[in-house]
Design a protein around this motif. Structure first.
Motif, PDB file in Angstrom:
ATOM      1  N   TRP A   1      17.280  15.892  13.122  1.00 30.61           N
ATOM      2  CA  TRP A   1      17.773  14.577  12.770  1.00 30.61           C
ATOM      3  C   TRP A   1      19.081  14.703  12.007  1.00 30.61           C
ATOM      4  O   TRP A   1      19.436  15.771  11.517  1.00 30.61           O
ATOM      5  N   LYS A   2      19.784  13.573  11.919  1.00 28.25           N
ATOM      6  CA  LYS A   2      20.955  13.495  11.046  1.00 28.25           C
ATOM      7  C   LYS A   2      21.087  12.062  10.553  1.00 28.25           C
ATOM      8  O   LYS A   2      20.673  11.107  11.213  1.00 28.25           O
ATOM      9  N   PHE A   3      21.667  11.913   9.379  1.00 24.30           N
ATOM     10  CA  PHE A   3      21.872  10.624   8.744  1.00 24.30           C
ATOM     11  C   PHE A   3      23.371  10.358   8.714  1.00 24.30           C
ATOM     12  O   PHE A   3      24.151  11.244   8.347  1.00 24.30           O
ATOM     13  N   THR A   4      23.792   9.151   9.104  1.00 24.65           N
ATOM     14  CA  THR A   4      25.214   8.797   9.045  1.00 24.65           C
ATOM     15  C   THR A   4      25.382   7.484   8.297  1.00 24.65           C
ATOM     16  O   THR A   4      24.527   6.592   8.362  1.00 24.65           O
ATOM     17  N   TYR A   5      26.493   7.369   7.581  1.00 31.92           N
ATOM     18  CA  TYR A   5      26.850   6.136   6.891  1.00 31.92           C
ATOM     19  C   TYR A   5      28.303   5.819   7.223  1.00 31.92           C
ATOM     20  O   TYR A   5      29.186   6.651   7.048  1.00 31.92           O
ATOM     21  N   ASP A   6      28.532   4.605   7.719  1.00 38.35           N
ATOM     22  CA  ASP A   6      29.874   4.125   8.064  1.00 38.35           C
ATOM     23  C   ASP A   6      30.255   3.052   7.040  1.00 38.35           C
ATOM     24  O   ASP A   6      29.763   1.921   7.121  1.00 38.35           O
ATOM     25  N   PRO A   7      31.103   3.382   6.050  1.00 35.86           N
ATOM     26  CA  PRO A   7      31.416   2.404   5.003  1.00 35.86           C
ATOM     27  C   PRO A   7      32.246   1.216   5.499  1.00 35.86           C
ATOM     28  O   PRO A   7      32.158   0.131   4.937  1.00 35.86           O
ATOM     29  N   TRP A   8      33.043   1.377   6.551  1.00 38.41           N
ATOM     30  CA  TRP A   8      33.878   0.280   7.029  1.00 38.41           C
ATOM     31  C   TRP A   8      33.059  -0.803   7.717  1.00 38.41           C
ATOM     32  O   TRP A   8      33.336  -1.980   7.586  1.00 38.41           O
ATOM     33  N   HIS A   9      32.026  -0.412   8.460  1.00 39.41           N
ATOM     34  CA  HIS A   9      31.147  -1.388   9.102  1.00 39.41           C
ATOM     35  C   HIS A   9      29.872  -1.627   8.285  1.00 39.41           C
ATOM     36  O   HIS A   9      29.020  -2.408   8.704  1.00 39.41           O
ATOM     37  N   ARG A  10      29.752  -0.902   7.171  1.00 36.69           N
ATOM     38  CA  ARG A  10      28.566  -0.981   6.307  1.00 36.69           C
ATOM     39  C   ARG A  10      27.300  -0.804   7.132  1.00 36.69           C
ATOM     40  O   ARG A  10      26.449  -1.670   7.201  1.00 36.69           O
ATOM     41  N   GLU A  11      27.218   0.367   7.751  1.00 33.47           N
ATOM     42  CA  GLU A  11      26.115   0.661   8.662  1.00 33.47           C
ATOM     43  C   GLU A  11      25.530   2.032   8.353  1.00 33.47           C
ATOM     44  O   GLU A  11      26.272   2.990   8.125  1.00 33.47           O
ATOM     45  N   VAL A  12      24.196   2.147   8.349  1.00 33.39           N
ATOM     46  CA  VAL A  12      23.510   3.432   8.199  1.00 33.39           C
ATOM     47  C   VAL A  12      22.709   3.686   9.471  1.00 33.39           C
ATOM     48  O   VAL A  12      22.235   2.755  10.119  1.00 33.39           O
ATOM     49  N   ARG A  13      22.598   4.969   9.819  1.00 34.47           N
ATOM     50  CA  ARG A  13      21.830   5.354  11.014  1.00 34.47           C
ATOM     51  C   ARG A  13      21.069   6.643  10.728  1.00 34.47           C
ATOM     52  O   ARG A  13      21.571   7.527  10.047  1.00 34.47           O
ATOM     53  N   LEU A  14      19.891   6.719  11.296  1.00 33.26           N
ATOM     54  CA  LEU A  14      19.115   7.951  11.312  1.00 33.26           C
ATOM     55  C   LEU A  14      18.938   8.299  12.784  1.00 33.26           C
ATOM     56  O   LEU A  14      18.315   7.555  13.532  1.00 33.26           O
ATOM     57  N   LEU A  15      19.542   9.412  13.188  1.00 32.82           N
ATOM     58  CA  LEU A  15      19.563   9.810  14.598  1.00 32.82           C
ATOM     59  C   LEU A  15      18.852  11.136  14.789  1.00 32.82           C
ATOM     60  O   LEU A  15      18.975  12.035  13.952  1.00 32.82           O
ATOM     61  N   SER A  16      18.157  11.260  15.901  1.00 33.32           N
ATOM     62  CA  SER A  16      17.649  12.571  16.268  1.00 33.32           C
ATOM     63  C   SER A  16      18.822  13.365  16.844  1.00 33.32           C
ATOM     64  O   SER A  16      19.797  12.788  17.320  1.00 33.32           O
ATOM     65  N   LYS A  17      18.728  14.673  16.780  1.00 31.91           N
ATOM     66  CA  LYS A  17      19.698  15.483  17.500  1.00 31.91           C
ATOM     67  C   LYS A  17      19.430  15.327  18.986  1.00 31.91           C
ATOM     68  O   LYS A  17      18.381  14.819  19.387  1.00 31.91           O
TER      69      LYS A  17
END
Length: 190
Positions: free
Chosen positions: A75-91
């Motif tokens: 898995w990996k966690f991403t945060y996009d501050p410009w769109h104010r979005e968080v995601r938890l993705l599987s590889k």
């Protein structure tokens, strides 16, 4: 009208002549340019990705990425501050040698929306046109890598003929190749 130095192959079926520009097309201007900064912190890789998109959307993004270094953690966690979005993705999980599966859940704070996505993809395409997508990595110096994402769509050449049917004895389809450099990544790590 034919230009000087242009390769023209005439079709026996009366179709428009095939030029070298229709047979082979190369695009070396990347659609995406990434600059990635990575640091390993207590079993995790923490990174900042700066993304510059040239086509079709001229948009620039920044992402914070956290993923575990353990090979069994997918898995990996991403945060996009410009769109104010968080995601938890599987590889990308390999199902076969050429087929991958990925799933993720995300939340966009501006829209107060939560959703999930899944993706099943392959390196090869279909619909009469075959496609190869790949990434090539080049180590520049220790701690600096470049990764090039490229794609090649192709139709293989074909030679056909008929005898006694009224069709041409010999006919040739030259095939096509459209290759492009889609992504360039500069990865800085320690």
């Amino acid at each position: 009208m034919e230009e000087e130095g242009q390769v023209v192959i005439r079709s026996s079926t009366g179709e428009e002549p095939i030029t070298q520009y229709k047979v082979c097309k190369l695009n070396v201007v990347p659609k995406e340019i990434f600059v990635k900064f990575r640091k390993e912190v207590e079993g995790y890789r923490v990174g900042v990705n700066l993304e510059f998109h040239t086509a079709p959307y001229k948009e620039d993004l920044a992402r914070l990425v956290i993923k575990p270094l353990a090979p069994n953690q997918r898995w990996k966690f991403t945060y996009d501050p410009w769109h104010r979005e968080v995601r938890l993705l599987s590889k990308k999980i390999p199902i076969t040698k050429f087929l991958n599966f990925q799933v993720g859940v995300g939340h966009r704070f501006q829209l107060l929306a939560t959703g999930w996505k899944w993706k099943l993809n392959t390196y090869f395409g279909g619909d009469g046109i075959s496609s190869v997508r790949n990434k090539t990595s080049v180590r520049f110096i220790p701690g600096v890598n470049f990764r090039f994402g490229w794609k090649a769509d192709y139709v293989l050449p074909e030679v056909i003929g008929d005898l006694g049917t009224g069709e041409p004895l010999f006919n040739m389809n030259c095939g096509q190749l459209q290759a492009s450099l889609d992504k360039v990544e500069a990865i800085f790590s320690n």
